[in-house]
Design an enzyme around this catalytic site. Structure first.
Site, PDB file in Angstrom:
ATOM      1  N   HIS A 334       9.184 -25.077  -5.815  1.00  0.00           N
ATOM      2  CA  HIS A 334       8.340 -25.636  -6.873  1.00  0.00           C
ATOM      3  C   HIS A 334       8.636 -25.080  -8.248  1.00  0.00           C
ATOM      4  O   HIS A 334       7.987 -25.459  -9.213  1.00  0.00           O
ATOM      5  CB  HIS A 334       6.863 -25.374  -6.573  1.00  0.00           C
ATOM      6  CG  HIS A 334       6.304 -26.255  -5.512  1.00  0.00           C
ATOM      7  ND1 HIS A 334       5.742 -27.476  -5.786  1.00  0.00           N
ATOM      8  CD2 HIS A 334       6.236 -26.096  -4.175  1.00  0.00           C
ATOM      9  CE1 HIS A 334       5.328 -28.032  -4.658  1.00  0.00           C
ATOM     10  NE2 HIS A 334       5.628 -27.218  -3.668  1.00  0.00           N
ATOM     11  N   LYS A 522      -4.025 -29.435 -17.940  1.00  0.00           N
ATOM     12  CA  LYS A 522      -3.172 -28.787 -16.957  1.00  0.00           C
ATOM     13  C   LYS A 522      -3.449 -27.298 -17.052  1.00  0.00           C
ATOM     14  O   LYS A 522      -4.177 -26.870 -17.946  1.00  0.00           O
ATOM     15  CB  LYS A 522      -1.699 -29.081 -17.254  1.00  0.00           C
ATOM     16  CG  LYS A 522      -1.327 -28.855 -18.738  1.00  0.00           C
ATOM     17  CD  LYS A 522       0.095 -29.266 -19.079  1.00  0.00           C
ATOM     18  CE  LYS A 522       0.322 -30.753 -19.079  1.00  0.00           C
ATOM     19  NZ  LYS A 522       1.023 -31.248 -17.902  1.00  0.00           N
ATOM     20  N   ARG A 523      -2.902 -26.485 -16.146  1.00  0.00           N
ATOM     21  CA  ARG A 523      -3.093 -25.050 -16.295  1.00  0.00           C
ATOM     22  C   ARG A 523      -2.540 -24.567 -17.640  1.00  0.00           C
ATOM     23  O   ARG A 523      -1.605 -25.160 -18.174  1.00  0.00           O
ATOM     24  CB  ARG A 523      -2.401 -24.298 -15.140  1.00  0.00           C
ATOM     25  CG  ARG A 523      -3.184 -24.343 -13.853  1.00  0.00           C
ATOM     26  CD  ARG A 523      -4.563 -23.731 -13.966  1.00  0.00           C
ATOM     27  NE  ARG A 523      -4.498 -22.299 -14.199  1.00  0.00           N
ATOM     28  CZ  ARG A 523      -4.555 -21.387 -13.247  1.00  0.00           C
ATOM     29  NH1 ARG A 523      -4.725 -21.747 -11.979  1.00  0.00           N
ATOM     30  NH2 ARG A 523      -4.484 -20.103 -13.532  1.00  0.00           N
ATOM     31  N   LYS A 528       4.137 -24.717 -20.644  1.00  0.00           N
ATOM     32  CA  LYS A 528       3.546 -26.053 -20.804  1.00  0.00           C
ATOM     33  C   LYS A 528       3.277 -26.378 -22.274  1.00  0.00           C
ATOM     34  O   LYS A 528       2.990 -27.504 -22.639  1.00  0.00           O
ATOM     35  CB  LYS A 528       2.278 -26.170 -19.967  1.00  0.00           C
ATOM     36  CG  LYS A 528       2.549 -26.147 -18.442  1.00  0.00           C
ATOM     37  CD  LYS A 528       1.254 -26.231 -17.657  1.00  0.00           C
ATOM     38  CE  LYS A 528       1.452 -26.161 -16.141  1.00  0.00           C
ATOM     39  NZ  LYS A 528       1.824 -27.455 -15.550  1.00  0.00           N
ATOM     40  N   THR A 630       2.470 -33.616 -11.962  1.00  0.00           N
ATOM     41  CA  THR A 630       1.853 -34.763 -11.289  1.00  0.00           C
ATOM     42  C   THR A 630       0.749 -35.330 -12.170  1.00  0.00           C
ATOM     43  O   THR A 630       0.372 -36.484 -12.025  1.00  0.00           O
ATOM     44  CB  THR A 630       1.251 -34.364  -9.925  1.00  0.00           C
ATOM     45  OG1 THR A 630       0.451 -33.191 -10.110  1.00  0.00           O
ATOM     46  CG2 THR A 630       2.341 -34.106  -8.902  1.00  0.00           C
ATOM     47  N   LYS A 634      -0.651 -39.393 -12.886  1.00  0.00           N
ATOM     48  CA  LYS A 634      -2.040 -39.887 -12.868  1.00  0.00           C
ATOM     49  C   LYS A 634      -2.325 -40.693 -14.128  1.00  0.00           C
ATOM     50  O   LYS A 634      -2.949 -41.759 -14.086  1.00  0.00           O
ATOM     51  CB  LYS A 634      -3.031 -38.712 -12.784  1.00  0.00           C
ATOM     52  CG  LYS A 634      -2.867 -37.836 -11.557  1.00  0.00           C
ATOM     53  CD  LYS A 634      -3.659 -36.526 -11.728  1.00  0.00           C
ATOM     54  CE  LYS A 634      -3.246 -35.503 -10.688  1.00  0.00           C
ATOM     55  NZ  LYS A 634      -3.716 -34.137 -11.018  1.00  0.00           N
TER      56      LYS A 634
HETATM   57  C1  LIG Z   1      -3.075 -33.015 -11.192  1.00  0.00           C
HETATM   58  C2  LIG Z   1      -3.743 -31.732 -11.486  1.00  0.00           C
HETATM   59  C3  LIG Z   1      -2.991 -30.630 -11.922  1.00  0.00           C
HETATM   60  C4  LIG Z   1      -1.501 -30.700 -12.190  1.00  0.00           C
HETATM   61  O1  LIG Z   1      -1.298 -31.094 -13.522  1.00  0.00           O
HETATM   62  P1  LIG Z   1       0.131 -30.937 -14.234  1.00  0.00           P
HETATM   63  O2  LIG Z   1      -0.070 -31.628 -15.536  1.00  0.00           O
HETATM   64  O3  LIG Z   1       1.108 -31.663 -13.364  1.00  0.00           O
HETATM   65  O4  LIG Z   1       0.403 -29.501 -14.361  1.00  0.00           O
HETATM   66  C5  LIG Z   1      -3.655 -29.444 -12.191  1.00  0.00           C
HETATM   67  N1  LIG Z   1      -4.989 -29.336 -12.029  1.00  0.00           N
HETATM   68  C6  LIG Z   1      -5.734 -30.371 -11.617  1.00  0.00           C
HETATM   69  C7  LIG Z   1      -7.205 -30.191 -11.478  1.00  0.00           C
HETATM   70  C8  LIG Z   1      -5.150 -31.602 -11.326  1.00  0.00           C
HETATM   71  O5  LIG Z   1      -5.908 -32.625 -10.906  1.00  0.00           O
END
Ligand SMILES: *Cc1c(COP(=O)(O)O)cnc(C)c1O
Length: 793
Positions: A334, A522-523, A528, A630, A634
């Protein structure tokens, strides 16, 4: 599932009376939730049993993961079972509705993308009738809850189970004993059914809870030594107490290693027991019936554990056992970040699980022999060795033993092969595969955006997108249909209004639904680049104030992110963005054009609301750092354009939806390695007055870090580097102008609302590839070699 309304109401009434001695009108929402879950689980129990048999009788796959970020189960289960309306209508007969389940906590047993991926995979496999089950840890406290105090993140324990995990069941009879050098504990499984969409196949998520063998020491209690009497109990329960406890200290590392061994040992024991029950005690055939996917390196210790059990308990010799491991295990990588590739000091392993270290040394011996036979040099072998410099390299153990190693987006897999794992790729090219991540369109489309989903189904005349997202491609011609585009825009507008109302109650901030919604959630991590986003907002702010930026369309910038509790710089960035919000939102000159809000406690349920209301999805990691992402998928399914770098799955998103419908900027991976050799952020800062103006807000008193020194640290890390890292390691200043240019272009384009909506629409119509159903199909044919089960029971 069929459940008549009358029958459901009477069952519910009886259950509430029996369990809580309340009428439906008197019951609180937790009691109602619990009773609903209990009734549905009861109805499901036949399918659960039949599915378990079907999975075990055939070749099955098991997903080992330290994290499963499932979020709220209730809405998804009702959706998959087709019970949403039934339950809602019944609840309404006594003045409730399913909207009240918003009070139910998320199960946040994961940090972010990796854990959410595991949850999406289980959902997809259940829906595709594939025999896949998950194994992990039932943390008592999931990911912390976030609050802001004066703009600083604070953390609160997340006691997600305080109202009793309604959707899981304790399976006392399958308790397993797990032995460490200094401790023996019980692993007690809790099973959570994973309901497939409109199918009888039910997957299982088995999460292990650590408990002591005895409730307390009777003699010590009797001697009135109350603390000592429960000492062993507490030490046992510590193992599954918290998701990723702090591992800065030796004690923290021991606990982390114990967690990994704990759930892997329990799961392997469980699988061997199931195997024996269904296939007898010829364990040489184990690899024919079981395949295990290792989600990152956290569960890699399962490999030596399977060797241990096959040799110590089931009479196989070492080479046979290792041969079976090679058939059974596969590994998903990952990340290519060096600091995330797990290594354990040998001393630590020896202190916690000495037998496992012995087996790893044996495996390492075999590896060295094989590499010498392949005529590799001593130096080359050193780079492959599992044990090197008294450290155990978990990724190397995984790649050496597994049948397949996969990356999670095309660009990521290419980087693994060319760069991060190139020594391995040279020796075992046939072991490397790509499996681009995906998300389940049940939760991330049908559930979170019911209006858009209905519109797509109505337009297409069927609802096949729920299980075949590719069919959404047939929407593309409607991008030119005025009525369809208008409806699409109305739906987005309604979602934005709903998000505004939610943010108003949660955050106390009122937003303008007519502004453009630009969202980065995101985190929080330096790679990022939330900082790049923050700087660009300041740049716009000053540009608007001085009049160099005109005709700017009002934009709402939404952030959501948790920082690891001990990650100082990330916490500084949160404070910085909150300070920018203060500045920008309160300036009469800009407050109607720029709005900044950092939502608290970003989690799965918040994400569901945000992705449905976004115009712009911000995905701006330094090229080569985000393995896939991911979140980006979405947003795409829900009809947002991507403002991003060519990184991770963004590359494939743009390939599917067209560069002209997205906003791509910044340095590319191929360019960055040479750029970084001579990169001089201080030079940019010195020459570019506008960049200097925004960077200086960190230190010139414009924005205040409350005396913490955090802003100065960020400033120094950008211009001078900190410790062993280069100045501006993630190329924030290097990409800033290119980012601003893309942002301003996007803002201009947005003013032609129809033309922009069309871009959004085309993104939605081309999102078919990003269903986790596609990913799981590919895992099942290319890696797991499993077939769907027949559900004709
Ligand atoms: C989808 C999701 C992530 C991943 O987000 P990235 O933008 O791909 O880092 C992290 N936290 C939550 C709560 C999510 O639903």
């Amino acid at each position: 599932m069929t459940y008549e309304k009358e029958e459901f109401l009477s069952d519910l009434t009886r259950t509430l009376a029996l369990d809580y001695d309340v009428t439906p009108e008197e019951a609180d929402i937790y009691q109602i939730h619990y009773a609903v879950a209990k009734l549905i689980l009861g109805k499901l129990s036949h399918d659960i049993h039949k599915s378990r048999d079907a999975h075990n009788e055939n070749r099955r796959a098991c997903y080992f993961s330290a994290e499963f970020l499932v979020g709220r189960a209730v809405y998804n289960n009702l959706l998959c079972l087709g019970l949403t309306d039934t339950v809602d209508e019944v609840l309404k007969t006594f003045g409730r509705s399913i909207a009240d389940f918003e009070e139910i906590e998320d199960a946040a047993l994961g940090n972010g993308g990796l854990g959410r991926l595991a949850a999406c995979f289980l959902d997809s496999a259940a829906t595709l009738n594939l025999p896949l089950d998950g194994y992990g840890i039932r943390y008592k406290y999931g990911l912390f809850k976030q609050k802001f105090e004066n703009g600083f993140q604070t953390e609160i324990a997340d006691d997600w189970n305080i109202h009793g995990g309604a959707w899981s069941r304790r399976c006392e009879k399958d308790t397993v004993r797990v032995e460490f050098a200094d401790q023996v504990v019980n692993a007690v499984p809790y099973d959570m059914p994973i309901v497939g969409y409109h199918t009888k196949n039910v997957g299982n998520l088995r999460l292990w809870q650590a408990e002591s063998l005895t409730p307390f020491d009777f003699n010590l209690f009797n001697a009135q030594q109350y603390d000592n009497a429960v000492r062993d109990k507490n030490r046992a329960e510590d193992i599954s107490r918290v998701l990723y406890p702090n591992d800065d200290t030796w004690e923290g590392k021991v606990l982390r290693l114990k967690q990994q061994y704990f759930f892997c040992c329990a799961s392997i024991t469980d699988l061997l027991k199931d195997y024996k029950k269904y296939h007898g005690d010829d364990f040489s055939q184990f690899g024919k019936y079981i395949t295990i996917q290792l989600n990152d390196t956290h569960p890699v210790i399962a490999i030596p554990e399977l060797v241990r059990q096959l040799t110590r308990c089931h009479g196989l010799d070492f080479e046979q056992a290792l041969g079976i491991c090679h058939q059974v295990f596969n590994y998903t990588n990952h990340t290519i970040m060096a600091e995330a590739l797990e290594k354990w000091p040998c001393d630590l392993m020896r202190a916690v699980v000495p037998q496992i270290l012995d087996i790893i040394m044996q495996i390492n011996g075999l590896l060295s022999e094989e590499m010498r036979y392949m005529k590799l040099t001593g130096e080359e072998i050193g780079r492959l060795q599992i044990i090197n410099d008294n450290m155990v390299h978990m990724a190397r153990l995984a790649i050496y033993v597994s049948s397949y190693t996969n990356g999670v987006a095309r660009i990521h897999t290419e980087i693994l092969k060319r760069d991060a794992l190139k020594e391995w790729y040279l020796v075992y090219p046939e072991r490397f595969q790509n499996k681009t991540n995906g998300v389940t369109q049940r939760r991330w489309f049908a559930l979170c955006n019911p209006e858009l989903f209905s519109f797509v189904c109505e337009t297409l005349g069927h609802d096949r997108v729920t299980t075949l997202l590719k069919e959404i491609k047939a929407m593309e011609p409607y991008a030119d249909d005025d009525a369809a585009l208008t409806r699409f825009m109305e739906i987005k507008r309604a979602n934005k209004e709903r998000l505004c109302a939610f943010i108003e109650t949660k955050e106390g901030v009122s937003l303008n639904p007519d502004s453009m919604f630009d969202i980065q959630v995101k985190r929080l991590h330096e790679y990022k680049r939330q900082l790049l986003n923050a700087f660009s907002i300041l740049y716009l702010y000053y540009g608007i104030k001085e009049g160099s930026i005109t005709d700017f369309y009002p934009t709402t910038f939404i952030f959501g992110a948790k920082s690891a509790p001990g990650y100082r710089r990330a916490k500084g960035i949160i404070k910085f963005i909150n300070e920018i919000a203060n500045l920008v939102n309160n300036d009469p000159q800009t407050k109607d054009l720029l709005k900044v809000v950092f939502v608290t406690n970003y989690n799965v349920s918040y994400a569901e609301k945000l992705v449905a209301a976004a115009d712009v999805s911000v995905q701006i990691s330094t090229a080569g750092t985000e393995a896939s992402g991911t979140g980006n998928m979405k947003f795409m399914i829900n009809g947002a354009v991507t403002l991003g770098t060519l990184d991770g799955a963004n590359v494939e998103i743009v390939e599917e939806a067209g560069a002209e419908n997205n906003y791509i900027f910044g340095a590319k991976v191929e360019e960055l390695s040479s750029i970084m050799q001579t990169y001089n952020p201080k030079g940019i800062y010195d020459c570019d007055e506008k960049i200097r103006r925004v960077v200086d807000t960190l230190v010139n008193g414009t924005l205040n870090d409350g005396g913490s020194g955090l802003f100065r640290e960020i400033y120094n890390s950008l211009l001078y580097g900190a410790g062993w890292t280069r100045p501006d390691n993630y190329y924030v200043l290097g990409d800033l102008n290119s980012f601003i240019e893309a942002r301003l272009r996007l803002n201009r384009d947005y003013q032609d609302r129809k033309a922009f909506a069309k871009k959004c629409f085309i993104n939605m119509a081309n999102s078919g590839k990003f269903s986790s159903d596609r990913t799981i199909r590919h895992y099942s044919t290319d890696i797991w070699k499993i077939e769907p089960v027949k559900t004709d029971w």
